[in-house]
Design an enzyme around this catalytic site. Structure first.
Site, PDB file in Angstrom:
ATOM      1  N   ASP A 216      40.711 -35.763  26.739  1.00 19.66           N
ATOM      2  CA  ASP A 216      39.481 -35.087  26.101  1.00 19.66           C
ATOM      3  C   ASP A 216      39.098 -36.422  25.090  1.00 19.66           C
ATOM      4  O   ASP A 216      39.617 -37.499  24.781  1.00 19.66           O
ATOM      5  CB  ASP A 216      39.907 -34.005  25.278  1.00 19.66           C
ATOM      6  CG  ASP A 216      38.937 -33.394  24.485  1.00 19.66           C
ATOM      7  OD1 ASP A 216      37.768 -33.372  25.119  1.00 19.66           O
ATOM      8  OD2 ASP A 216      39.152 -32.481  23.446  1.00 19.66           O
TER       9      ASP A 216
ATOM     10  N   GLU B  66      34.536 -40.049  25.737  1.00 17.14           N
ATOM     11  CA  GLU B  66      33.217 -40.705  26.110  1.00 17.14           C
ATOM     12  C   GLU B  66      33.113 -42.104  25.469  1.00 17.14           C
ATOM     13  O   GLU B  66      32.289 -42.796  25.999  1.00 17.14           O
ATOM     14  CB  GLU B  66      32.264 -39.543  25.328  1.00 17.14           C
ATOM     15  CG  GLU B  66      32.062 -38.294  25.755  1.00 17.14           C
ATOM     16  CD  GLU B  66      33.190 -37.540  25.587  1.00 17.14           C
ATOM     17  OE1 GLU B  66      33.916 -37.402  24.745  1.00 17.14           O
ATOM     18  OE2 GLU B  66      33.587 -36.539  26.547  1.00 17.14           O
TER      19      GLU B  66
ATOM     20  N   ASP C 196      32.261 -28.445  25.838  1.00 21.18           N
ATOM     21  CA  ASP C 196      32.292 -27.329  24.909  1.00 21.18           C
ATOM     22  C   ASP C 196      30.677 -26.367  25.307  1.00 21.18           C
ATOM     23  O   ASP C 196      29.995 -26.622  24.706  1.00 21.18           O
ATOM     24  CB  ASP C 196      31.986 -27.928  23.625  1.00 21.18           C
ATOM     25  CG  ASP C 196      33.300 -28.696  23.090  1.00 21.18           C
ATOM     26  OD1 ASP C 196      34.234 -28.352  23.813  1.00 21.18           O
ATOM     27  OD2 ASP C 196      33.134 -29.547  22.417  1.00 21.18           O
TER      28      ASP C 196
HETATM   29  C1  NOJ Z   1      36.821 -31.211  22.167  1.00 20.39           C
HETATM   30  C2  NOJ Z   1      37.280 -30.161  23.691  1.00 20.39           C
HETATM   31  O1  NOJ Z   1      36.066 -30.098  24.415  1.00 20.39           O
HETATM   32  C3  NOJ Z   1      37.884 -28.869  23.550  1.00 20.39           C
HETATM   33  O2  NOJ Z   1      38.095 -28.369  24.678  1.00 20.39           O
HETATM   34  C4  NOJ Z   1      38.888 -28.952  22.482  1.00 20.39           C
HETATM   35  O3  NOJ Z   1      39.548 -27.739  22.434  1.00 20.39           O
HETATM   36  C5  NOJ Z   1      38.924 -29.885  21.456  1.00 20.39           C
HETATM   37  N1  NOJ Z   1      38.077 -31.041  21.567  1.00 20.39           N
HETATM   38  C6  NOJ Z   1      40.037 -30.052  20.501  1.00 20.39           C
HETATM   39  O4  NOJ Z   1      40.847 -30.950  21.050  1.00 20.39           O
END
Ligand code: NOJ
Length: 884
Positions: free
Chosen positions: A496, A499, A572
Site C-alpha cells: 500500500d 505511489e 480509498d
Molecule cells: C490506505 C489504503 O488505501 C487503505 O486500504 C488502508 O487501510 C490504509 N492505507 C491503512 O493502511
C-alpha cells in the site's frame, strides 16, 4: 508578492494543505506544451538521412526554429505492432528510457521502402497489410491498413521535444526574470511551498495522433471516470501521475494511485491501441469531432479522435497496436508487457479486511463468525496496526504476541493471512530494516544527496529505492521465513502507499527532484515506484518457497506490466452509491489494459454504508475479479452478519454464488494468463459490431459466457438489462435479493454443486455443467484445473484443460490441451441444459472404455431445461452423452 525562487530553501512546509493537488494549468510542462497550437509542425524530416536495417528504419528530423536534430526510429514488431521512437540525435545526457516493463526486446521484422521521393517516404510491412506514409515537410506519419488510413501522427503539428541544455550559469539573473514572467518552469517549479529543482532542465516530450473513423476511446487508467474517455478541455486533461488522493472525487480526470499509458480506440470493424511507454508524469488530451471525408466526388462526415500525449521527460517511445480485433490488441499488449500472473486459487475467494483487526482474539472471533454464519471466506487481512509502530515485517507484541499460533489456527481452517507491507521505512536505528537500508545505501536520495525523508504512518521515514535491482533482491530476501519472524507459508502480502504516499510531500508524494539509483531523478520513474515494489515482493514470496509456490501480492500503485506480479485494487473509495457504480467502469478499464486481477473495496472504504448499499456491494463484488471487504479505521464494524438475518442471508447467498462459480472464474484466469483475454470485459469487446454496447458501463461480461448487471441503484424495484443480440429485459421479480446474471446462449460453464468453508474445503466437491444452447442448439465451454497453488502447472505441465461441446444432441468431454496432465477425483454430478425444446426419450452416456449407461433425467417444459442427475463422470476423461 512573488518571492525569489533562489531563496527558497525549505522544501517542505508543514502548513501545506493536505488536499492540494495540481490542476493541469499548475503543471509547467503542460503550460509549455500548450503554447504550441495545432497547425504546421515545426519539424521537417531529412529523408536523405534514411537508413534501413533488419531491425528498423531511421532518419532524422529537424526543428526548423532551433535546428536541433532528432532521430526517428520506426520498427515493425511481430504480430501487427509498430513502434516509433524519437530521441535527440546527440543529447547532452542520456535520456531516460523505461526499463523492465517490456518483457523482452520485441522481435522485429524488416520494413521495406516502397516509395522514396523528396517529400515522401513509404514503408511497407512484411505482409504488405500496412503502409507508413512519411511526409518530410511538415513532418508527419500516416499509418494505412489495407488502403484505409487508420491513424496519423503529428498531423496537428504538436510534436514537441525539449532538447537537454546546459544549465544557465546565473539562474537568478535576467534569464530567470524572463522565466518567471513567462512562467515556464524550465529549471525550477514552485507549487505551494514546494520547490522542484530541475537538475536537467526542461525535457518534456509530446506527440499528437489522429484516429480516423474512431469516436469510442478507452483505457489510460487510473481515473475515477466513465468507461468511455471524455473530450478534454483546457486545464482538464487526463492525468497519469500516481497519487494518493484520500477521498478522491469521482468523474475527475486527475490521476489516482496507478497509471497505464495505454489507450484503445474502437469502431465496428476495428480496434486500435496506442501504448505510450513513458513513466514520467503524463497528460492526455482527447478530442473527438466530425470531419469531412471526401471520396471521389462524395463528401461525408466521419468521426475522428485526436489524442495528444504529453510527458514531463524521457523520450517518445510509442507502440501502435493494429489489432484488428480487441482480442488481438489484448494479445499484442501482452506480448509487450506480459500477461496476468495466474493467481493462487484461494485468492479468488472472499477476502475479509478492515483497518484494523485489533488482535489475535479479534481475528479468531471474526474467523469464527464466518463459520457460525455459514459464509465461506478464504483470507483474513491485517492492516498497519498489526506491526510494532508501523515497522513492517514486525508484529505488535501486545496485540499479536504469537503470530505463528494465529496462522496455525487459520491454517487448520484452510484459510490464509495477508499482511500489509508499505514501502516507507521508519527512521529508527534500532529497526533492522532501517539500519541495514541505511548502511547499504538503499534509500532514495534528496536533491542534495542525503537520504530523502518524508512523513508517513510511522512518522519520519526513508523510502527504499526499488528501482535498484540490488535493493529488490535484498528486499525479496526479507520475506524468507527465517528472516521475517512470525511469518509462515500461509502469509501473503499487501503493498500500500506505494505511489509513494508522503503526507507532507508535494501533492502528497515524493519530490520530483529526489534521486534514484543511477542518478535518475524521481520525475523519470515516478509512475514505476509501486510497480517495482510489487515486483520485489512477488519475487520474495516465490523465493521463500524455493521457487515452488505462486505468490499473492495486492498493490495500490501500478504501471503497465503490473499484472505480472499480482492484483490491484482501486484504493480509498467511499461508502456511497456513486462509488459502487463507478467501480464497474474503473475495473473494466483496468481489465482492458491487462490488469485482470482487480477489485474495489466492498462496502466503500471511507464512511459507513447503509445496509442496502453494503448488500448491493457484496452482490457486485461477488462477480468482480478481486473480492475483498474493507473498511477504514473510522468506519463502524461491518462484518457480513451485523445487519440482521435478512441482510446476512443475501450477503451469504452472494458469497456462496461466488464460490460455486469458482471453477469458471479460475478457468477465466487461466485464459487471461495464457491468452491475455480479460476476465471482466466491456460488452463491446464481445459484441464489437453492436454500436449500442460501446458505451455500456453498468453491465459487463465475465468471460464469454456470463453477462452481469449488478444493481447499483438505491431502492431499485426493477432493472432494464441490455442483452446484445436481442432486446432489453426488465427484471423486477425478487429484485432485492437478486444479482441479475445471464448465461449466453452457446456457452457451457462449470460450477461446484456445493460450497465449503473456504476454497480448500471444496477441492473434491463435484461439478455441475451448465449448458446454454444457442439458436443452433449448440454450445461450447472449458475447464482449467491444477493444484491451485504451485508452479507445477508450468514446470511439470501438471494441469487439466478440458473442453465441453454440445452439438447435434451430444454433449462431449474432451481434452483441450494434450500437454497437460493432472489427476482429479472430482466428477461431474449434474448437467443442466437450458433451451432444450423437447423432452428427449432417452439419455445415454458413453465412457472412455467403451461402456455405456442410461441416465436419469427430468425435463421442465416451462423453462425448457433438461436436468441430468446422479452422474459420475470424471472431468478429466473423455465421455459423451447422447440425447434421443
Ligand atoms: C490506505 C489504503 O488505501 C487503505 O486500504 C488502508 O487501510 C490504509 N492505507 C491503512 O493502511
Amino acid at each position: 508578492s512573488h518571492f525569489s525562487l533562489c531563496s527558497v530553501s525549505s522544501v517542505q512546509d508543514e502548513t501545506m494543505d493536505k488536499m492540494k493537488f495540481k490542476k493541469c494549468s499548475q503543471i509547467a510542462f503542460y503550460r509549455r506544451q500548450k503554447l504550441l497550437h495545432p497547425g504546421k509542425s515545426l519539424y521537417r524530416a531529412l529523408l536523405d538521412s534514411v537508413t534501413l536495417s533488419n531491425d528498423n528504419v531511421k532518419f532524422q528530423i529537424i526543428n526548423e526554429e532551433n535546428k536541433v536534430p532528432l532521430l526517428v526510429e520506426i520498427y515493425e514488431i511481430e504480430g501487427n505492432i509498430f513502434r516509433v521512437k524519437i530521441n535527440e540525435v546527440a543529447p547532452l545526457r542520456t535520456r531516460y528510457e523505461v526499463p523492465d516493463v517490456l518483457i523482452k526486446e520485441p522481435t522485429t521484422k524488416r520494413l521495406s521502402v516502397t516509395q522514396k521521393e523528396t517529400n515522401i517516404l513509404v514503408l511497407t510491412s512484411t505482409n504488405e497489410d500496412h503502409k507508413l506514409h512519411i511526409t518530410a515537410n511538415p513532418f508527419q506519419i500516416e499509418l494505412e491498413s489495407k488502403d484505409e488510413t487508420i491513424l496519423s501522427m503529428n498531423s496537428s503539428g504538436l510534436l514537441y521535444f525539449e532538447h537537454l541544455q546546459l544549465t544557465p550559469k546565473n539562474r537568478c539573473g535576467t534569464g530567470s526574470a524572463k522565466e518567471n514572467q513567462e512562467d515556464l518552469g524550465l529549471w525550477q517549479e514552485v507549487f505551494g511551498s514546494f520547490l522542484d529543482v530541475k537538475a536537467s532542465g526542461p525535457s518534456s516530450v509530446g506527440l499528437d495522433f489522429s484516429l480516423h473513423g474512431f469516436e469510442h476511446i478507452y483505457g489510460i487508467p487510473e481515473h475515477a471516470e466513465t468507461l468511455l474517455l471524455k473530450n478534454t478541455s483546457d486545464d482538464d486533461a487526463y492525468r497519469l501521475y500516481n497519487l494518493d488522493i484520500y477521498g478522491h472525487k469521482i468523474h475527475d480526470k486527475i490521476g489516482i494511485y496507478g497509471s497505464v499509458p495505454f489507450l484503445l480506440a474502437h469502431k465496428p470493424n476495428r480496434t486500435l491501441g496506442i501504448f505510450w511507454l513513458n513513466s514520467s508524469e503524463t497528460l492526455v488530451d482527447i478530442s473527438t469531432k466530425a470531419v469531412m471525408e471526401v471520396r471521389g466526388t462524395q463528401g461525408s462526415l466521419v468521426p475522428q479522435t485526436d489524442v495528444r500525449w504529453m510527458s514531463e521527460s524521457g523520450i517518445i517511445d510509442v507502440f501502435l497496436l493494429m489489432g484488428p480485433t480487441a482480442f488481438d490488441i489484448f494479445k499484442q499488449y501482452a506480448q509487450l508487457t506480459g500477461t496476468q500472473a495466474l493467481p493462487p486459487f484461494f485468492s479468488l475467494g472472499y477476502h475479509q479486511c478492515r483497518w484494523n483487526y485489533e488482535d489475535e482474539q479479534d481475528v479468531k472471533s471474526v474467523d469464527a463468525g464466518f463459520d457460525q454464519h455459514d459464509i465461506p471466506y478464504d483470507v483474513m487481512w491485517l492492516d498497519i496496526e498489526h506491526t510494532e509502530g508501523k515497522r513492517y515485517f514486525t508484529w505488535d507484541k501486545k496485540r499479536f504476541r504469537n503470530p505463528r499460533r494465529m496462522q496455525e489456527l487459520l491454517r487448520k481452517k484452510k484459510r490464509k493471512l495477508v499482511v500489509i507491507i508499505d514501502p516507507h521505512i521508519k527512521i529508527d536505528p534500532a529497526y533492522t530494516i532501517y539500519s541495514q537500508g541505511k548502511s547499504k545505501d538503499y534509500f532514495v536520495k534528496d536533491r542534495n544527496g542525503k537520504d530523502f525523508e518524508g512523513v508517513c504512518w510511522p512518522g519520519s521515514s526513508c523510502y527504499l529505492d526499488f528501482t535498484n535491482p540490488e535493493v529488490r533482491e535484498w528486499y525479496a530476501d526479507l520475506f524468507a521465513f527465517q528472516t521475517y519472524k512470525g511469518s509462515t507459508d500461509i502469509l501473503f502480502v499487501w503493498n500500500d502507499m506505494n505511489e509513494p504516499s508522503i503526507f507532507k510531500g508535494a501533492e502528497l508524494t515524493m519530490q520530483k527532484d529526489a534521486v534514484h539509483h543511477g542518478g535518475w531523478e524521481h520525475r523519470e520513474v515516478h509512475n514505476l515506484y509501486g510497480f517495482y515494489q510489487q515486483m520485489a515482493t512477488a519475487e520474495g514470496l516465490i523465493k521463500r518457497s524455493g521457487g515452488e509456490e505462486r505468490p499473492f501480492v495486492l498493490t495500490r500503485s501500478f504501471f503497465a506490466g503490473s499484472q505480472k506480479y499480482g492484483a490491484v485494487w482501486t484504493g480509498d473509495n467511499t461508502a456511497d452509491w456513486s462509488y459502487l457504480k463507478i467501480s464497474i467502469p474503473m475495473l473494466l478499464t483496468l481489465s482492458m489494459v491487462g490488469i485482470s486481477f482487480c477489485g474495489a473495496d466492498v462496502g466503500g472504504f471511507i464512511g459507513n454504508p447503509e445496509p442496502e448499499l453494503l448488500v448491493r456491494w457484496y452482490q457486485a463484488g461477488a462477480y468482480q475479479p478481486f473480492f475483498r471487504g474493507h473498511a477504514s479505521l473510522n468506519s463502524k464494524r461491518r462484518e457480513p452478519w451485523l445487519f440482521g438475518e435478512k441482510n446476512t442471508q443475501i450477503i451469504r447467498e452472494a458469497i456462496r454464488e461466488r464460490y460455486s462459480l469458482l471453477p469458471y472464474l479460475y478457468t477465466l484466469f487461466y485464459r487471461t494468463h495464457a491468452e491475455a483475454e480479460p476476465v471482466m470485459r466491456p460488452l463491446w469487446v464481445e459484441f464489437p459490431e453492436e454500436v449500442e454496447t460501446f458505451g455500456v458501463e453498468d453491465e459487463y461480461m465475465l468471460g464469454k459466457a456470463l453477462l452481469v448487471y449488478p444493481v447499483t441503484e438505491q431502492a431499485a424495484t426493477e432493472v432494464d438489462v441490455l442483452l446484445p443480440g436481442s432486446d432489453e429485459v426488465r427484471i423486477s421479480k425478487n429484485i432485492q435479493s437478486l444479482i441479475p446474471v445471464f448465461q449466453r446462449g452457446g456457452s457451457i460453464i462449470l460450477l461446484k454443486t456445493a460450497v465449503g468453508k473456504s476454497t480448500e474445503w471444496m477441492t473434491d466437491i463435484s461439478y455441475e455443467l451448465r449448458v446454454a444452447l444457442d439458436s443452433k442448439d449448440s454450445a461450447v465451454g472449458e475447464l482449467y484445473l491444477d493444484d491451485g497453488h504451485s508452479f507445477q502447472y508450468l514446470h511439470k505441465k501438471q494441469f487439466l484443460y478440458r473442453k465441453f461441446t454440445f452439438h447435434e444432441n451430444m454433449l462431449s468431454s474432451s481434452c483441450a490441451d494434450g500437454n497437460g496432465q493432472y489427476s482429479t477425483k472430482c466428477g461431474v454430478e449434474r448437467v443442466l441444459i437450458l433451451g432444450v425444446r423437447q423432452q428427449p426419450t432417452s439419455a445415454i452416456v458413453n465412457y472412455q472404455d467403451g461402456k455405456n449407461k442410461d441416465i436419469i433425467f427430468t425435463y421442465d417444459d416451462k423453462t425448457s431445461t433438461l436436468t441430468l442427475e446422479k452422474l459420475l463422470l470424471n472431468v478429466g476423461t473423455n465421455w459423451e452423452i447422447y440425447l434421443k
